[in-house]
Design a protein around this motif. Sequence first.
Motif, PDB file in Angstrom:
ATOM      1  N   GLY A 141      73.516  49.215  23.377  1.00  0.00           N
ATOM      2  CA  GLY A 141      73.271  50.117  24.500  1.00  0.00           C
ATOM      3  C   GLY A 141      73.975  51.446  24.378  1.00  0.00           C
ATOM      4  O   GLY A 141      73.413  52.488  24.654  1.00  0.00           O
ATOM      5  N   ASP A 142      75.249  51.425  23.955  1.00  0.00           N
ATOM      6  CA  ASP A 142      75.985  52.666  23.736  1.00  0.00           C
ATOM      7  C   ASP A 142      77.245  52.365  22.927  1.00  0.00           C
ATOM      8  O   ASP A 142      77.533  51.217  22.611  1.00  0.00           O
ATOM      9  CB  ASP A 142      76.331  53.368  25.057  1.00  0.00           C
ATOM     10  N   SER A 143      77.977  53.421  22.616  1.00  0.00           N
ATOM     11  CA  SER A 143      79.151  53.240  21.760  1.00  0.00           C
ATOM     12  C   SER A 143      80.243  52.433  22.454  1.00  0.00           C
ATOM     13  O   SER A 143      80.956  51.654  21.814  1.00  0.00           O
ATOM     14  CB  SER A 143      79.690  54.600  21.302  1.00  0.00           C
ATOM     15  N   LEU A 144      80.411  52.595  23.765  1.00  0.00           N
ATOM     16  CA  LEU A 144      81.438  51.854  24.480  1.00  0.00           C
ATOM     17  C   LEU A 144      81.173  50.349  24.439  1.00  0.00           C
ATOM     18  O   LEU A 144      82.088  49.547  24.231  1.00  0.00           O
ATOM     19  CB  LEU A 144      81.523  52.332  25.930  1.00  0.00           C
ATOM     20  N   ALA A 145      79.907  49.986  24.619  1.00  0.00           N
ATOM     21  CA  ALA A 145      79.557  48.567  24.563  1.00  0.00           C
ATOM     22  C   ALA A 145      79.752  48.016  23.157  1.00  0.00           C
ATOM     23  O   ALA A 145      80.211  46.876  22.980  1.00  0.00           O
ATOM     24  CB  ALA A 145      78.106  48.376  25.009  1.00  0.00           C
ATOM     25  N   ALA A 146      79.441  48.823  22.151  1.00  0.00           N
ATOM     26  CA  ALA A 146      79.608  48.397  20.762  1.00  0.00           C
ATOM     27  C   ALA A 146      81.088  48.225  20.424  1.00  0.00           C
ATOM     28  O   ALA A 146      81.475  47.277  19.729  1.00  0.00           O
ATOM     29  CB  ALA A 146      78.958  49.409  19.820  1.00  0.00           C
ATOM     30  N   ILE A 147      81.917  49.141  20.908  1.00  0.00           N
ATOM     31  CA  ILE A 147      83.360  49.034  20.677  1.00  0.00           C
ATOM     32  C   ILE A 147      83.908  47.765  21.322  1.00  0.00           C
ATOM     33  O   ILE A 147      84.722  47.046  20.726  1.00  0.00           O
ATOM     34  CB  ILE A 147      84.090  50.277  21.222  1.00  0.00           C
ATOM     35  N   GLN A 148      83.477  47.500  22.548  1.00  0.00           N
ATOM     36  CA  GLN A 148      83.950  46.303  23.259  1.00  0.00           C
ATOM     37  C   GLN A 148      83.570  45.035  22.504  1.00  0.00           C
ATOM     38  O   GLN A 148      84.409  44.143  22.302  1.00  0.00           O
ATOM     39  CB  GLN A 148      83.372  46.277  24.671  1.00  0.00           C
ATOM     40  N   LYS A 149      82.315  44.946  22.060  1.00  0.00           N
ATOM     41  CA  LYS A 149      81.866  43.750  21.350  1.00  0.00           C
ATOM     42  C   LYS A 149      82.571  43.627  19.998  1.00  0.00           C
ATOM     43  O   LYS A 149      83.069  42.549  19.633  1.00  0.00           O
ATOM     44  CB  LYS A 149      80.355  43.792  21.148  1.00  0.00           C
ATOM     45  N   GLY A 150      82.629  44.743  19.246  1.00  0.00           N
ATOM     46  CA  GLY A 150      83.253  44.713  17.931  1.00  0.00           C
ATOM     47  C   GLY A 150      84.721  44.359  17.996  1.00  0.00           C
ATOM     48  O   GLY A 150      85.238  43.620  17.145  1.00  0.00           O
ATOM     49  N   SER A 151      85.410  44.864  19.012  1.00  0.00           N
ATOM     50  CA  SER A 151      86.836  44.565  19.165  1.00  0.00           C
ATOM     51  C   SER A 151      87.064  43.092  19.451  1.00  0.00           C
ATOM     52  O   SER A 151      88.001  42.477  18.917  1.00  0.00           O
ATOM     53  CB  SER A 151      87.435  45.412  20.290  1.00  0.00           C
ATOM     54  N   ARG A 152      86.224  42.528  20.287  1.00  0.00           N
ATOM     55  CA  ARG A 152      86.351  41.098  20.592  1.00  0.00           C
ATOM     56  C   ARG A 152      86.129  40.265  19.332  1.00  0.00           C
ATOM     57  O   ARG A 152      86.897  39.334  19.033  1.00  0.00           O
ATOM     58  CB  ARG A 152      85.334  40.687  21.663  1.00  0.00           C
ATOM     59  N   ILE A 153      85.101  40.601  18.564  1.00  0.00           N
ATOM     60  CA  ILE A 153      84.807  39.861  17.328  1.00  0.00           C
ATOM     61  C   ILE A 153      85.960  39.984  16.337  1.00  0.00           C
ATOM     62  O   ILE A 153      86.401  39.001  15.740  1.00  0.00           O
ATOM     63  CB  ILE A 153      83.496  40.385  16.698  1.00  0.00           C
ATOM     64  N   ALA A 154      86.452  41.216  16.160  1.00  0.00           N
ATOM     65  CA  ALA A 154      87.533  41.453  15.198  1.00  0.00           C
ATOM     66  C   ALA A 154      88.812  40.728  15.616  1.00  0.00           C
ATOM     67  O   ALA A 154      89.539  40.194  14.772  1.00  0.00           O
ATOM     68  CB  ALA A 154      87.792  42.947  15.048  1.00  0.00           C
ATOM     69  N   ARG A 155      89.086  40.692  16.928  1.00  0.00           N
ATOM     70  CA  ARG A 155      90.272  39.969  17.406  1.00  0.00           C
ATOM     71  C   ARG A 155      90.165  38.481  17.099  1.00  0.00           C
ATOM     72  O   ARG A 155      91.136  37.843  16.680  1.00  0.00           O
ATOM     73  CB  ARG A 155      90.451  40.185  18.911  1.00  0.00           C
ATOM     74  N   GLU A 156      88.978  37.927  17.316  1.00  0.00           N
ATOM     75  CA  GLU A 156      88.779  36.504  17.032  1.00  0.00           C
ATOM     76  C   GLU A 156      88.931  36.215  15.539  1.00  0.00           C
ATOM     77  O   GLU A 156      89.537  35.212  15.139  1.00  0.00           O
ATOM     78  CB  GLU A 156      87.392  36.062  17.529  1.00  0.00           C
TER      79      GLU A 156
END
Length: 389
Positions: A114-129
């Motif tokens: 949807g946008d860069s903010l949503a992508a950052i949120q999803k990517g950060s969660r994945i990377a943290r896991e």
Amino acid sequence: MSDTFMGYLRKDDKIGIRNHIAIIPSVFCSAKVAERIAYQVPGSVYFRHPVGCSQVGEDLEVTAKTLIAIGNNPNFAGVVVVGLGCERFSPYELANGIAPSKKMLETVVIQEEGDSLAAIQKGSRIAREMQQMASRQVRVEFPVSELMIGLNCGGSDMTSGLIANPALGHASDKLVNQGGSSILSEITELIGTEKILARRAVNEEVASEIMDTVRRTEDKLFKQTQQSSNKARTHLISTGNYDGGLSSVVEKSLGSMKKSGKAQFSGVIQYGHQPKSKGLFLLDSPGHDGEVSTGLVAAGAQIILFPTGRGTPTGFPGVPVIKITGNPKTYERMKENIDINAGEVLLGNRTLEQMGEEIYQEILEVASGKQMKAEILGHDEQFCITRLP
């Protein structure tokens, strides 16, 4: 009995010496999102680059192969691919190329989120896991035959060819003699030495490949210098090299080749590819430090050895760069950037063989987790994908 180091076993049976999560944009348009994801997840590294779209033919192919190979490097426990969604080099093609490594792998596409903010949120969660999973892995002991080192240099002066490079050659030989791998690079700085290198080939086919590789680069440089309207731009060595006491590209080449020691060459590796066996190899690469280091990591090198007479602070994301100088004045001036003072040979405090052993022992320590100064200071400038004209 061979020497050993402590590393991380990957599911594809390769051995990593670092345990980072790599955040790799498939195109320059998604580089900032990748950076923001990495910023929020300690232990991750990202790979900013200006390519991935508006490329065609072999130029695009080199980009694709290089990014895939970087993702496959065993120093990375997991990879988050970050794409825009309309680029020529698809993020899914990048992910599919990394998938055979069996490491943790996810894809985030900005236009789909949807946008860069949503992508950052999803990517950060994945990377943290991923980082949490990676943190559970422990180092185990492996023979030195599982190591591959890349040989690069920058900011050379007269001490490079006299001290730092031949000392590194001793270390490279010791590694190769125990079944490990070493890669000599920077073809532009081997011009004039091709016959010497070819005599060290394991067979006539490899000798011919070495000769052809250097000659192609020499022909390309000849055409480029003839086309230049600015004669000051035609020099094949930098003003810093001249100031450091080097007189010509041949003198620089004769010193540069010494990084590879005396071992036989097992083959020539094309940029963005990995060797299929072990031993000493020549990487068909340009002279730009960043492009060379990127090619070495793409080939699978877990460590880069980097002699520098004049001094440089640069490093590579996720791959330790061991800085060596043969100039004691450079070491004193740049102690916070240089790891090994091979200038002790110039001062009469070490022999070349003793310094080579010191470099070799440093390789084992770094492979087992010791951090280099470029890592500690966050230097990552050496990631740079080569472009074809």
